[in-house]
Design an enzyme around this catalytic site. Structure first.
Site, PDB file in Angstrom:
ATOM      1  N   ASN A 209       0.731  -1.095   0.006  1.00 20.38           N
ATOM      2  CA  ASN A 209       0.121  -0.050  -0.058  1.00 20.38           C
ATOM      3  C   ASN A 209       0.822   1.193  -0.041  1.00 20.38           C
ATOM      4  O   ASN A 209       2.228   1.100   0.071  1.00 20.38           O
ATOM      5  CB  ASN A 209      -1.012  -0.316   1.156  1.00 20.38           C
ATOM      6  N   ASP A 277      -4.179  -6.032   4.899  1.00 23.71           N
ATOM      7  CA  ASP A 277      -5.248  -6.938   5.647  1.00 23.71           C
ATOM      8  C   ASP A 277      -5.267  -8.369   5.199  1.00 23.71           C
ATOM      9  O   ASP A 277      -5.643  -9.491   5.749  1.00 23.71           O
ATOM     10  CB  ASP A 277      -6.717  -6.295   5.355  1.00 23.71           C
ATOM     11  N   LYS A 287       9.231 -17.221 -10.265  1.00 25.68           N
ATOM     12  CA  LYS A 287       8.373 -16.185 -10.599  1.00 25.68           C
ATOM     13  C   LYS A 287       7.388 -16.757 -11.816  1.00 25.68           C
ATOM     14  O   LYS A 287       7.428 -17.617 -12.363  1.00 25.68           O
ATOM     15  CB  LYS A 287       9.484 -15.326 -11.432  1.00 25.68           C
ATOM     16  N   PRO A 305      -2.645 -11.679  10.134  1.00 24.19           N
ATOM     17  CA  PRO A 305      -3.225 -11.529  11.734  1.00 24.19           C
ATOM     18  C   PRO A 305      -3.008 -10.212  11.633  1.00 24.19           C
ATOM     19  O   PRO A 305      -2.414  -9.161  11.087  1.00 24.19           O
ATOM     20  CB  PRO A 305      -1.806 -12.086  12.431  1.00 24.19           C
ATOM     21  N   ASP A 306      -4.099  -9.790  12.907  1.00 20.09           N
ATOM     22  CA  ASP A 306      -4.040  -8.310  13.460  1.00 20.09           C
ATOM     23  C   ASP A 306      -3.413  -8.104  14.364  1.00 20.09           C
ATOM     24  O   ASP A 306      -3.360  -8.462  15.400  1.00 20.09           O
ATOM     25  CB  ASP A 306      -5.504  -7.983  13.411  1.00 20.09           C
ATOM     26  N   ILE A 307      -2.214  -7.291  14.173  1.00 15.42           N
ATOM     27  CA  ILE A 307      -1.119  -7.014  15.207  1.00 15.42           C
ATOM     28  C   ILE A 307      -1.759  -6.203  16.205  1.00 15.42           C
ATOM     29  O   ILE A 307      -1.426  -6.367  17.301  1.00 15.42           O
ATOM     30  CB  ILE A 307       0.058  -6.434  14.520  1.00 15.42           C
ATOM     31  N   LYS A 343     -10.959  -4.063  18.152  1.00 14.27           N
ATOM     32  CA  LYS A 343      -9.486  -4.384  18.402  1.00 14.27           C
ATOM     33  C   LYS A 343      -8.927  -4.473  19.800  1.00 14.27           C
ATOM     34  O   LYS A 343      -8.115  -4.995  20.158  1.00 14.27           O
ATOM     35  CB  LYS A 343      -8.626  -3.693  17.671  1.00 14.27           C
TER      36      LYS A 343
HETATM   37  N1  CTP Z   1      -3.328  -3.009  12.170  1.00 14.84           N
HETATM   38  C1  CTP Z   1      -2.931  -4.204  12.504  1.00 14.84           C
HETATM   39  N2  CTP Z   1      -2.496  -5.489  11.882  1.00 14.84           N
HETATM   40  C2  CTP Z   1      -3.706  -5.629  10.706  1.00 14.84           C
HETATM   41  C3  CTP Z   1      -4.540  -4.475  10.452  1.00 14.84           C
HETATM   42  C4  CTP Z   1      -4.250  -3.429  10.995  1.00 14.84           C
HETATM   43  O1  CTP Z   1      -2.023  -3.977  13.474  1.00 14.84           O
HETATM   44  N3  CTP Z   1      -3.719  -6.682  10.309  1.00 14.84           N
HETATM   45  C5  CTP Z   1      -3.523  -1.758  13.066  1.00 14.84           C
HETATM   46  C6  CTP Z   1      -2.800  -0.733  12.210  1.00 14.84           C
HETATM   47  O2  CTP Z   1      -1.588  -0.500  12.403  1.00 14.84           O
HETATM   48  C7  CTP Z   1      -3.648   0.466  12.827  1.00 14.84           C
HETATM   49  C8  CTP Z   1      -5.167  -0.061  13.136  1.00 14.84           C
HETATM   50  O3  CTP Z   1      -4.866  -1.714  13.223  1.00 14.84           O
HETATM   51  O4  CTP Z   1      -3.114   0.714  14.032  1.00 14.84           O
HETATM   52  C9  CTP Z   1      -6.308   0.035  12.081  1.00 14.84           C
HETATM   53  O5  CTP Z   1      -5.718  -0.039  10.720  1.00 14.84           O
HETATM   54  P1  CTP Z   1      -6.811   0.155   9.565  1.00 14.84           P
HETATM   55  O6  CTP Z   1      -6.000  -0.045   8.099  1.00 14.84           O
HETATM   56  O7  CTP Z   1      -7.492   1.512   9.794  1.00 14.84           O
HETATM   57  O8  CTP Z   1      -7.859  -0.801   9.870  1.00 14.84           O
HETATM   58  P2  CTP Z   1      -8.216  -2.428   9.288  1.00 14.84           P
HETATM   59  O9  CTP Z   1      -7.968  -3.433  10.689  1.00 14.84           O
HETATM   60  O10 CTP Z   1      -7.489  -2.468   8.150  1.00 14.84           O
HETATM   61  O11 CTP Z   1      -9.596  -2.302   9.063  1.00 14.84           O
HETATM   62  P3  CTP Z   1     -10.257  -1.780   7.746  1.00 14.84           P
HETATM   63  O12 CTP Z   1      -9.259  -2.057   6.440  1.00 14.84           O
HETATM   64  O13 CTP Z   1     -11.387  -2.892   7.691  1.00 14.84           O
HETATM   65  O14 CTP Z   1     -10.729  -0.595   7.869  1.00 14.84           O
END
Ligand code: CTP
Length: 404
Positions: A209, A277, A287, A305-307, A343
């Site tokens: 991104n 995500d 490749k 995973p969501d950190i 979260k």
């Molecule tokens: N974050 C994280 N790990 C992920 C996704 C997000 O730690 N896999 C953290 C980001 O660092 C930020 C917060 O979660 O502090 C929110 O990130 P954001 O991109 O706004 O939200 P998403 O969880 O990706 O949700 P969405 O894309 O549905 O808005």
């Protein structure tokens, strides 16, 4: 404060006369002040009066010709604990931003290894001019601290931002910078995530991104300046590692999570990374090639995973304070509040990343700070370094330390 030293660089604004008051008040607190005057400042303030008030020799451009043997530029710039430029004209700010060194004042500012505090004073149009604002943004980025300008009537008859802050305000800021506890987060362990993550499709292609890492890196730097022991876990970015910070470089979300868990326990975690995500279910070891007549490959994605959520709900080592960001393109506050609850983090900084906002990859940020169920705090549009500084001040307060 006795034994502390300030190098006061006075440049040529009408407000230069206030420098005498500043020297007097600093001396009252036992702070040694050595004054340097630019050529223009010499027309506005008496070197003799400053020498009498400070009890020290006053330096100006002629010094470089006659006194070099007595005291070198470098020594003069290094012997102070803090360098203060007050009043600072648009001209000296421009020279500092560009690294010019064509007189004693600018040479000292380029040669110093000490913190620099700048109190601007100029006509409001000069202050608001894009060139000055660019220079100020560059200097903040370089770690220079600004105090003021204050708003009000100017000597030139105009009104607006451009007045030198009052000596009280300047003295207070100088005292904070000179106090050993101006590092309120000394002994605090902090973890910051920053930048994008890259999710491999094959050895050469990836999903990522537009995150530049500027906000997360600025937060890590500000935490370190406040005395915290900082681990920064950064995705691939084009900016340098912040000074005084232990930086761990990672590529993917899973690597980022592993590096974060390895950094635990910490007192504070700030998740500023734009974590992807999803990642491709399979990353091809070779490749991917275009096969004659074959349909383009279909990418199946799986969730990363969501950190932030993992740290917020960590059973073994949940940090005392977990701060997340909410990058939104629609309704900002409601979505950020939902994200905070989902979260489980303590605070969330919400920012609008709609195409027009230029937050992603840009220099500036405008955030809403949500710390609980009370009203959100809307911060004005600020450069990312200032957002970082304010956040660190809030963190220090929340941890029961005074703000930097
Ligand atoms: N974050 C994280 N790990 C992920 C996704 C997000 O730690 N896999 C953290 C980001 O660092 C930020 C917060 O979660 O502090 C929110 O990130 P954001 O991109 O706004 O939200 P998403 O969880 O990706 O949700 P969405 O894309 O549905 O808005």
């Amino acid at each position: 404060m006795s034994g502390r030293r300030v190098l006061l660089i006075i440049t040529g604004g009408i407000a230069a006369y206030k420098a005498q008051e500043l020297v007097r008040r600093l001396k009252e607190r036992g702070i040694a002040v050595r004054c340097v005057l630019t050529r223009a400042a010499k027309e506005l303030v008496s070197p003799l009066a400053l020498a009498a008030l400070s009890g020290e020799k006053v330096y100006d451009d002629l010094f470089s010709l006659t006194d070099e043997a007595e005291m070198g530029h470098i020594r003069l710039s290094r012997e102070a604990d803090l360098v203060v430029v007050a009043p600072a004209t648009a001209d000296i700010i421009a020279k500092m931003a560009h690294g010019l060194a064509d007189d004693l004042a600018s040479t000292l500012l380029l040669a110093t290894d000490k913190p620099v505090l700048v109190a601007p004073a100029m006509n409001p149009f000069m202050w608001r001019h894009p060139a000055t604002q660019r220079n100020v943004a560059q200097l903040i980025h370089d770690g220079v601290e600004f105090v003021g300008p204050a708003e009000g009537d100017m000597a030139c008859g105009e009104t607006g931002p451009g007045r030198l802050v009052e000596p009280d305000v300047l003295v207070e800021r100088i005292l904070v910078r000179l106090e050993p506890q101006s590092q309120p987060l000394r002994g605090v362990r902090a973890l910051v995530t920053s930048g994008p993550t890259c999710e491999a499709i094959d050895p050469v292609r990836f999903i990522a991104n537009r995150s530049s890492g500027r906000q997360g890196h600025a937060i890590a730097a500000a935490l370190a300046r406040a005395g915290a022991q900082v681990t920064l876990v950064s995705g691939p970015v084009a900016i340098p590692d912040p000074p005084g910070v232990h930086t761990v470089h990672v590529e993917s979300a899973r690597d980022m999570l592993a590096a974060c868990e390895a950094a635990l326990p910490v007192d504070v975690a700030v998740c500023a990374a734009a974590v992807a995500d999803w990642r491709p279910e399979m990353s091809a070891p070779q490749k991917l090639k275009k096969e004659e007549g074959a349909a383009p490959p279909v990418l199946r994605l799986v969730e990363n995973p969501d950190i932030l959520a993992t740290l917020s709900r960590h059973e073994r080592a949940r940090p005392r304070l977990v701060v997340g960001f909410a990058a939104e393109t629609g309704e900002l506050e409601a979505a950020a509040r939902r994200k905070r609850a989902k979260k489980g983090c303590d605070w969330i900084l919400a920012n609008d990343v709609s195409p027009g906002s230029q937050v992603f990859g840009g220099e500036r940020n405008q955030v809403l700070l949500i710390t609980g169920d009370g009203p959100a705090e809307a911060w004005p549009e600020l450069c990312k370094e200032e957002v970082a500084r304010r956040l660190v001040a809030r963190i220090a307060l929340a941890l029961g330390r005074t703000a930097p």
